[in-house]
Design an enzyme around this catalytic site. Structure first.
Site, mmCIF file in Angstrom:
data_model
loop_
_atom_site.group_PDB
_atom_site.id
_atom_site.type_symbol
_atom_site.label_atom_id
_atom_site.label_comp_id
_atom_site.label_asym_id
_atom_site.label_seq_id
_atom_site.Cartn_x
_atom_site.Cartn_y
_atom_site.Cartn_z
ATOM 1 N N HIS A 1 0.532 3.948 -2.949
ATOM 2 C CA HIS A 1 0.923 6.056 -2.969
ATOM 3 C C HIS A 1 2.528 5.828 -3.748
ATOM 4 O O HIS A 1 2.374 7.448 -4.496
ATOM 5 C CB HIS A 1 1.045 6.355 -1.444
ATOM 6 C CG HIS A 1 -0.094 6.361 -0.841
ATOM 7 N ND1 HIS A 1 -1.113 6.627 -1.374
ATOM 8 C CD2 HIS A 1 -0.093 5.710 0.772
ATOM 9 C CE1 HIS A 1 -2.279 6.347 0.191
ATOM 10 N NE2 HIS A 1 -1.268 5.698 1.111
ATOM 11 N N GLU B 1 -6.431 6.561 -1.453
ATOM 12 C CA GLU B 1 -6.260 5.939 -0.479
ATOM 13 C C GLU B 1 -7.319 4.326 -0.555
ATOM 14 O O GLU B 1 -6.575 2.882 -0.432
ATOM 15 C CB GLU B 1 -7.004 5.698 0.806
ATOM 16 C CG GLU B 1 -5.916 6.608 1.687
ATOM 17 C CD GLU B 1 -5.334 6.126 2.174
ATOM 18 O OE1 GLU B 1 -4.573 5.065 2.443
ATOM 19 O OE2 GLU B 1 -4.456 7.205 2.321
ATOM 20 N N HIS C 1 0.139 -0.746 0.110
ATOM 21 C CA HIS C 1 -0.301 -0.136 0.482
ATOM 22 C C HIS C 1 1.263 1.424 -0.243
ATOM 23 O O HIS C 1 0.395 1.934 -0.809
ATOM 24 C CB HIS C 1 -0.629 0.262 0.878
ATOM 25 C CG HIS C 1 -1.494 1.507 1.609
ATOM 26 N ND1 HIS C 1 -3.281 0.986 1.495
ATOM 27 C CD2 HIS C 1 -1.287 2.697 1.696
ATOM 28 C CE1 HIS C 1 -3.452 2.420 1.819
ATOM 29 N NE2 HIS C 1 -2.589 3.661 1.819
ATOM 30 N N GLU C 2 1.657 1.180 0.717
ATOM 31 C CA GLU C 2 2.631 2.567 1.093
ATOM 32 C C GLU C 2 3.888 2.628 0.006
ATOM 33 O O GLU C 2 3.885 3.527 -0.694
ATOM 34 C CB GLU C 2 3.742 2.588 2.250
ATOM 35 C CG GLU C 2 2.152 2.390 3.610
ATOM 36 C CD GLU C 2 1.612 3.649 3.670
ATOM 37 O OE1 GLU C 2 1.462 5.090 3.084
ATOM 38 O OE2 GLU C 2 0.513 3.778 4.556
#
Length: 707
Positions: A425, A478, A420-421
């Protein structure tokens, strides 16, 4: 049923953040650096009270005064001696406060604080339940009469002046002719004082814009930010290298002058400070709680490296360029060059703000992320708290899934947070036109894979992701990052990096996907039917993913209403693990590509239509989500409270102060956070709140705390 989501039980769970071992391994200099950064973060975190609701500063001041006079045990014993029962002590706050030692010592001030915030604290009036604009809620990012139209106009004004909204608030007043006058107030130590040349000084003036009057001022949260700057100056003496020194100098400049450009410069030095033992970031960062989606909440964290987990993340970073090629969009929609970031697992010492995330990808400045890079951090001791799940409190899962879920939730969450990070992103390109008109993509050759046509839209000079997509930007991003995590966790290379092969790897995949679809159902708690809006970005994102996977059909995901053993409504979420790759992956691939293309091209209309379509909550069959929301509220478990440690300077040594995992421990941690200047801070907060009270039609003569 609607009101139950605003009522918490008296026995709410409390957990402590454990960072003892990581702190023990710090050198004396590193501890001093961490201590002063923590002090800066905690002081700055008080600004969040002024960014939330008109009564929040008074609530803090009242409770601070209450527990300075008596610690929780003393207050309880005092209340019981006055004739209250144990249950009444938990529930009859007015009697506890007005009968306290603090009230005996300062009766007028304590009673005045209670009269200012007591009713508002417990009010369930529709507008006061939620953060929002106009009739939809209350927020102190904007004066009470501001609407979404005012917010849009102000954003256009800020874009026209190349001013960031991150460190601003907007105040609106009408003149005698009913014409609106807007004050855009920057957060800074300086207000009207003359100052050396900066990028801000020349913009502190009045403007006429689209028939409205705007005035740019500064000085918001001034006395609070003064304390932040003082602690950053102290920390600078213990910096490990020149990058940290320059980073802190720019942060100090930013908070003193009100300059986001200075904060960007500090963030550049922060990006260059690779793998520090003590990691930190501070400023007006996340825009989740701004109803418009552009203003940053103050946040500051200090954490220490967890070497074992960081080694796994380093291996993930080493594979990142290859893994980015697996994402379902053309190469032209990916950054021109992957800027290898730091990715470390950290144990949090301090996290000041409205909540503590499990992972972070910052800075949020799009221009820096595209050209300078970013950092990823996974917060290990926060994840450890999140892992703890009691089987009997697991809702909406089949009995056969519960043991597997408990066994693999933690490991699967490590994988999801990492992807995810770093690759969520950290991926994707924005098509941008600079101030000279130059484009960062080839308009002749780049084709939109959704339409087969050349690129028709992009970001003009001064426009950012947040400013264009405004109130859906945070949740949309997100959702994109969460989707990347689900998509790439199917890659065997990723699972091997985290040490999973064979049957274990398949279980990690299954639980990761199962956790996401369950989270999509739990998210309904954060939807407000009366206003038809979502109150939490991550929760909205997870609901959207649930909708996408339900839409895929073929029995991949089902949500079935049932009746629980207690005779009350219940539900079950089912995920067919045999269809994750055959049905789930293609559906997620199509969705992810659409998300990225619309983001890259700045297609706001298309992005809103897609995202808001999936985020809509209706009672249409077969899921009947509005009805399911009542079930979610009925079965909800209150979020845990987290107790953080403090640090205390004793001579030239820094001591770690830890607290028990209880409500009393949480209160003590706050009471001991500001042992010497607590009364002063109470006075500062109430004075700042009273100065602006007229903007929310609140009490103009609000009580002030005196030492």
């Amino acid at each position: 049923m609607a009101d139950t989501q605003y009522i918490l039980p008296n026995d709410i769970g409390v957990s402590s953040l454990d960072c003892r071992e990581a702190f023990r391994l710090l050198s004396s200099t590193e501890r001093l650096y961490a201590h002063h950064l923590s002090r800066a973060a905690w002081y700055g975190g008080l600004a969040v009270l002024l960014q939330t609701s008109p009564e929040a500063p008074y609530i803090y001041a009242l409770l601070s005064r209450l527990f300075r006079a008596q610690d929780p045990e003393q207050l309880q014993q005092h209340a019981l001696a006055e004739g209250l029962s144990e249950e009444e002590y938990q529930e009859k706050l007015e009697r506890v406060i007005l009968g306290s030692k603090a009230a005996q010592q300062h009766p007028e001030e304590v009673r005045g604080l209670w009269q200012t915030c007591g009713e508002l604290m417990f009010s369930l009036a529709p507008r006061l339940r939620h953060l929002g604009l106009g009739k939809e809620g209350i927020t102190t990012y904007f004066s009470g009469d501001c609407t979404m139209e005012d917010a849009k106009l102000a954003q256009d004004f800020l874009d026209s002046q190349n001013l960031s909204a991150y460190n601003t608030r907007l105040f609106k007043e009408l003149d005698e002719d009913g014409k609106p006058h807007y004050e855009v107030r920057l957060a800074s130590v300086l207000s009207a004082e003359p100052s050396p040349d900066s990028d801000v000084a020349s913009k502190l003036k009045s403007y006429e814009f689209r028939g409205s009057h705007f005035r740019v001022t500064r000085g918001d949260y001034s006395p609070i930010l003064q304390k932040v700057v003082e602690q950053l100056e102290n920390a600078k003496a213990y910096a490990a290298n020149t990058q940290q020194e320059q980073m802190l100098a720019q942060y100090m400049e930013s908070f003193t002058q009100g300059s986001i450009e200075a904060h960007k410069r500090g963030s550049r030095f922060w990006i260059q400070d690779k793998a520090p033992i003590v990691e930190s970031y501070i400023g007006f960062i996340e825009s989740y709680r701004d109803p418009f989606g552009s203003r940053g909440e103050f946040e500051g964290f200090v954490a220490m490296v967890n070497k074992a987990m960081s080694a796994k993340f380093e291996r993930l970073v080493a594979s990142a360029e290859q893994l980015l090629k697996e994402l379902p969009w053309p190469p032209a929609f990916e950054k021109d060059k992957f800027l290898t970031p730091d990715f470390t697992s950290l144990d949090v010492l301090t996290f000041a703000g409205s909540g503590i995330p499990a992972g972070i990808n910052i800075p949020n400045y799009d221009d820096l992320r595209q050209t300078e890079g970013f950092k990823n951090v996974s917060l290990g001791n926060v994840l450890a708290v999140a892992y703890t799940t009691q089987r009997e409190k697991l809702t909406f899962l089949e009995e056969d899934d519960k043991d597997l879920y408990i066994r693999w939730k933690g490991p699967s969450f490590d994988v999801q947070v990492g992807l995810h990070e770093l690759l969520g992103h950290g991926s994707g390109k924005l098509f941008v036109q600079d101030e000279k008109g130059a484009l960062n993509f080839d308009q002749e050759t780049v084709v939109n894979p959704e339409t087969g046509e050349r690129i028709q839209s992009w970001y003009r000079s001064g426009e950012t992701w947040d400013s264009k997509f405004s109130n859906i930007a945070s949740s949309y991003e997100e959702c994109r990052a969460e989707s990347v995590g689900l998509y790439l966790c199917l890659n065997p290379q990723v699972l091997e990096i985290f040490g999973f092969k064979g049957a274990d790897a398949e279980d990690v995949i299954y639980v990761n996907w199962l956790n996401m679809v369950r989270a999509g159902l739990l998210a309904l708690e954060f939807y407000t039917p009366e206003a038809s809006n979502w109150r939490q970005a991550h929760m909205q994102a997870r609901f959207v993913i649930l909708r996408v996977l339900l839409e895929a059909g073929e029995g991949l995901v089902t949500v079935t209403p049932t009746t629980g053993a207690d005779g009350r409504p219940d539900a079950r979420v089912r995920l067919d693990r045999n269809k994750i790759r055959s049905v789930g992956r293609p559906a997620l691939e199509r969705f992810l590509r659409r998300l990225q293309v619309l983001k890259s091209t700045g297609d706001v209309a298309g992005g809103r239509a897609l995202y808001e379509g999936y985020a809509a909550v209706t009672d249409e069959p077969p899921e009947c989500f509005l009805t399911l929301r009542d079930t979610v509220l009925l079965r909800k478990e209150a979020r845990k409270l987290i107790v953080q440690p403090n640090t205390r300077l004793e001579g030239s040594e820094v001591q770690l102060l830890e607290y028990e995992a209880s409500a009393a421990g949480l209160i003590r941690s706050f009471s001991e956070r500001f042992p010497e200047d607590g009364p002063q801070l109470e006075a500062i907060l109430t004075q700042l709140a009273a100065a602006d009270a007229r903007f929310w039609k609140g009490p103009s003569e609000a009580p002030s705390c005196q030492a």
